[in-house]
Design an enzyme around this catalytic site. Structure first.
Site, PDB file in Angstrom:
ATOM      1  N   SER A 284     -14.249   1.252 -10.780  1.00 16.03           N
ATOM      2  CA  SER A 284     -13.123   1.466 -11.678  1.00 16.03           C
ATOM      3  C   SER A 284     -13.154   2.886 -12.186  1.00 16.03           C
ATOM      4  CB  SER A 284     -13.208   0.507 -12.857  1.00 16.03           C
ATOM      5  OG  SER A 284     -14.277   0.916 -13.686  1.00 16.03           O
ATOM      6  N   LYS A 285     -11.976   3.327 -12.621  1.00 15.58           N
ATOM      7  CA  LYS A 285     -11.847   4.695 -13.100  1.00 15.58           C
ATOM      8  C   LYS A 285     -12.822   4.983 -14.235  1.00 15.58           C
ATOM      9  CE  LYS A 285      -7.085   5.632 -12.753  1.00 15.58           C
ATOM     10  NZ  LYS A 285      -5.842   5.861 -13.411  1.00 15.58           N
ATOM     11  N   ARG A 286     -13.056   3.965 -15.065  1.00 15.35           N
ATOM     12  CA  ARG A 286     -13.899   4.204 -16.234  1.00 15.35           C
ATOM     13  C   ARG A 286     -15.369   4.364 -15.853  1.00 15.35           C
ATOM     14  NH1 ARG A 286     -14.280  -0.053 -19.119  1.00 15.35           N
ATOM     15  NH2 ARG A 286     -12.952  -1.242 -17.726  1.00 15.35           N
ATOM     16  N   LYS A 287     -15.817   3.521 -14.914  1.00  7.75           N
ATOM     17  CA  LYS A 287     -17.258   3.496 -14.629  1.00  7.75           C
ATOM     18  C   LYS A 287     -17.690   4.439 -13.521  1.00  7.75           C
ATOM     19  CE  LYS A 287     -19.743  -0.205 -14.375  1.00  7.75           C
ATOM     20  NZ  LYS A 287     -20.200  -1.561 -14.025  1.00  7.75           N
ATOM     21  N   SER A 288     -16.738   4.851 -12.687  1.00  6.03           N
ATOM     22  CA  SER A 288     -17.156   5.569 -11.489  1.00  6.03           C
ATOM     23  C   SER A 288     -16.269   6.786 -11.268  1.00  6.03           C
ATOM     24  CB  SER A 288     -17.044   4.654 -10.271  1.00  6.03           C
ATOM     25  OG  SER A 288     -16.705   3.340 -10.624  1.00  6.03           O
TER      26      SER A 288
END
Ligand code: GLU
Length: 522
Positions: A284-288
């Site tokens: 996901s954009k947030r985690k990766s």
């Protein structure tokens, strides 16, 4: 569907040359597409989906269509469009139909390729569905729908449309319209099972009772929704194979119902495995790090990234690792796409990228390194921009040590900066104390100072330093590490003697002096 996908090569030819021969025969019946929304930067998952569509189309001689799902007018931007198109082109992915440049005109006979220019198509299709009673006007208010949802939640039932407007009489509809209410358009879900033979995931069957009831295809304000527009577009553009991410599997039954209702042939579906983080969670954009542009900015080269993306869910079934885009086109089989999630392994990406950097011709590599060196000059990590000749001269010792282009700065930036901070704690090797280190550096300086500019060559510098180590009973690793840190400020560099040659005699001696001073606390 019978599992044959309309062309010979998907049967799985192990012989790439045969596959390449087959691909020379264009197959006009195969049309694939990607349909990104220009509401964000090019995502690694979109790039992978685009790549697999491209590979399939090129392998079988089909047509690859690029279409923009730009109905989210509040979030679309031309800058995102540019990022997506530019990023795909950078990777070497080309298409046969669609806008070729951001904001540009269309190429191809099935346009327009932007949904905002296709609103008449959706309107006409919605009217057909309404006329056939496959869809109906729904007057439910947001408050009514919210109350339904809450009641279902309280009763521990999955959310579904209760069908309040499903069977209104003509008079009831007219009465609501007369009140000034604007209806949404809801698709009537037929009872029964919807199934398809997914090229990747095999047979999938879903009872339509689990689809959440009749669903909205056009909002009350007139905006058509994804599951509807995608079918209208895919049918109009005669898409034969829908190759997309597994996250769309749950949309497919709804889309098949719409194909059926509109009387269009249902395409073949191939749902690609999700791209996962190394820990198995969804990327996901947030985690990766998901933006292709960020990988480019970090010095991944197109050859490495595209080679890596090809292996995210596919493999040729051989031991081959390093494949060019053309090699992958020759070998690509949709039937070899795996079902299981594809874990994103950055170490492997760096390794592959490094392999591709090694293959670059010197001039090409220097061209690609230049922006990374310039960026380091601009933010002060290095003191000056080296000339192309200086960089070319270094390639024999750096080219095989670069996992990314940006790594050049860490690896040899000390060559182009006057001020190399030396941390005394790092300078003193594990088995030595400061006094021993000082003694070692002094002796090494004397040995090195005995060389002039002419004998300042790696194979001339090494033997006398090894002799010194022998004579004093030191370990070569200790002395060499102290010299390395003293002259570069770093514990990891290209081979020491090549590094000293690149630094030159004067700077080597001056840095040894400065390091000794640092040890003395001066
Ligand atoms: N805009 C959708 C996406 O990028 C298209 C999905 C599809 O290929 O049907 O996810």
């Amino acid at each position: 569907m019978d599992g044959s996908y309309g062309h010979a090569s998907s049967a799985g030819s192990p012989d790439p040359s045969l596959a390449a021969t087959l691909s020379l025969m264009p197959d006009p019946t195969i049309r694939v597409r990607i349909a990104p929304s220009p509401t964000g930067q090019l995502h690694i998952g979109t790039a992978r989906t685009a790549l697999f569509n491209f590979l399939y189309a090129r392998h079988v001689g089909g047509t690859f269509v690029f279409r923009l799902e730009d109905t989210d007018v509040a979030r679309n931007t031309t800058a995102y469009e540019e990022d997506i198109i530019g990023g795909l082109h950078w990777l070497g992915i080309t298409w046969d139909e669609g806008p070729d440049v951001a904001g540009g005109g269309d190429i191809g006979a099935y346009g327009p390729y932007r949904q905002m220019e296709r609103l008449d198509w959706y309107r006409a299709a919605a009217e057909r569905l309404l006329a056939a009673d496959d869809a109906y006007p729904c007057f439910c208010t947001p408050e009514e729908l919210e109350a339904d949802r809450k009641a279902q939640e309280a009763a521990k039932q999955p959310p579904r449309y209760v069908g309040r407007c499903a069977n209104l009489t003509a008079d009831e509809r007219s009465a609501r319209l007369a009140e000034g209410r604007r209806p949404a358009t809801r698709f009537r879900v037929r009872p029964g099972v919807v199934g398809w033979d997914d090229v990747v995931r095999d047979r999938i069957e879903i009872d339509t009772a689990n689809l959440g009831g009749d669903f909205v295809i056009v909002r009350a304000d007139g905006t058509p929704l994804y599951n509807f527009t995608v079918v209208v577009d895919d049918a109009a553009m005669e898409i034969s194979h829908v190759i997309r991410g597994e996250d769309h599997v749950s949309n497919t039954p709804k889309q098949i119902l719409i194909y059926e209702a509109l009387g269009h042939p249902v395409p073949v579906f191939a749902h690609l495995p999700l791209i996962l983080n190394p820990d198995g969670t969804k990327m996901s954009k947030r985690k990766s790090q998901t933006a292709v542009d960020d990988y480019r900015a970090q010095g991944f080269i197109r050859e490495g990234l595209v080679n890596y993306l090809a292996y995210l869910g596919w493999s040729p079934g051989t031991e081959e690792d390093i494949l060019s885009l053309d090699d992958v086109v020759a070998r690509f089989e949709l039937t070899k796409v795996q079902k299981g999630g594809a874990r994103f392994d950055r170490e492997r990406l760096e390794w592959l990228n490094g392999q591709w950097i090694r293959k670059l011709a010197p001039d090409d590599l220097v061209d690609r390194l230049r922006p990374f060196l310039q960026a380091a000059v601009d933010d002060g990590r290095i003191g000056r921009m080296p000339t192309d000749d200086e960089v070319v001269a270094l390639l024999p010792i750096v080219q095989e040590r670069l996992p990314t282009l940006a790594a050049i700065v860490d690896l040899v930036g000390f060559l182009w900066t006057d001020d190399v901070p030396v941390d005394p704690a790092v300078l003193v090797p594990k088995r030595w104390d400061p006094a021993a280190t000082r003694e070692g550096l002094t002796a090494a300086r004397d040995v090195l100072a005995a060389h002039d500019g002419v004998t300042w060559e790696a194979d001339e510098l090494e033997p006398p330093l090894r002799a010194l180590v022998e004579e004093r009973g030191w370990k070569a690793g200790d002395l060499f590490m102290a010299i390395r840190v003293a002259t570069t400020g770093r514990t990891a560099t290209p081979p020491l003697f090549d590094t000293l040659v690149a630094l030159g005699r004067e700077r080597t001696l001056a840095r040894l002096d400065a390091a000794r001073a640092a040890l003395d606390g001066r």
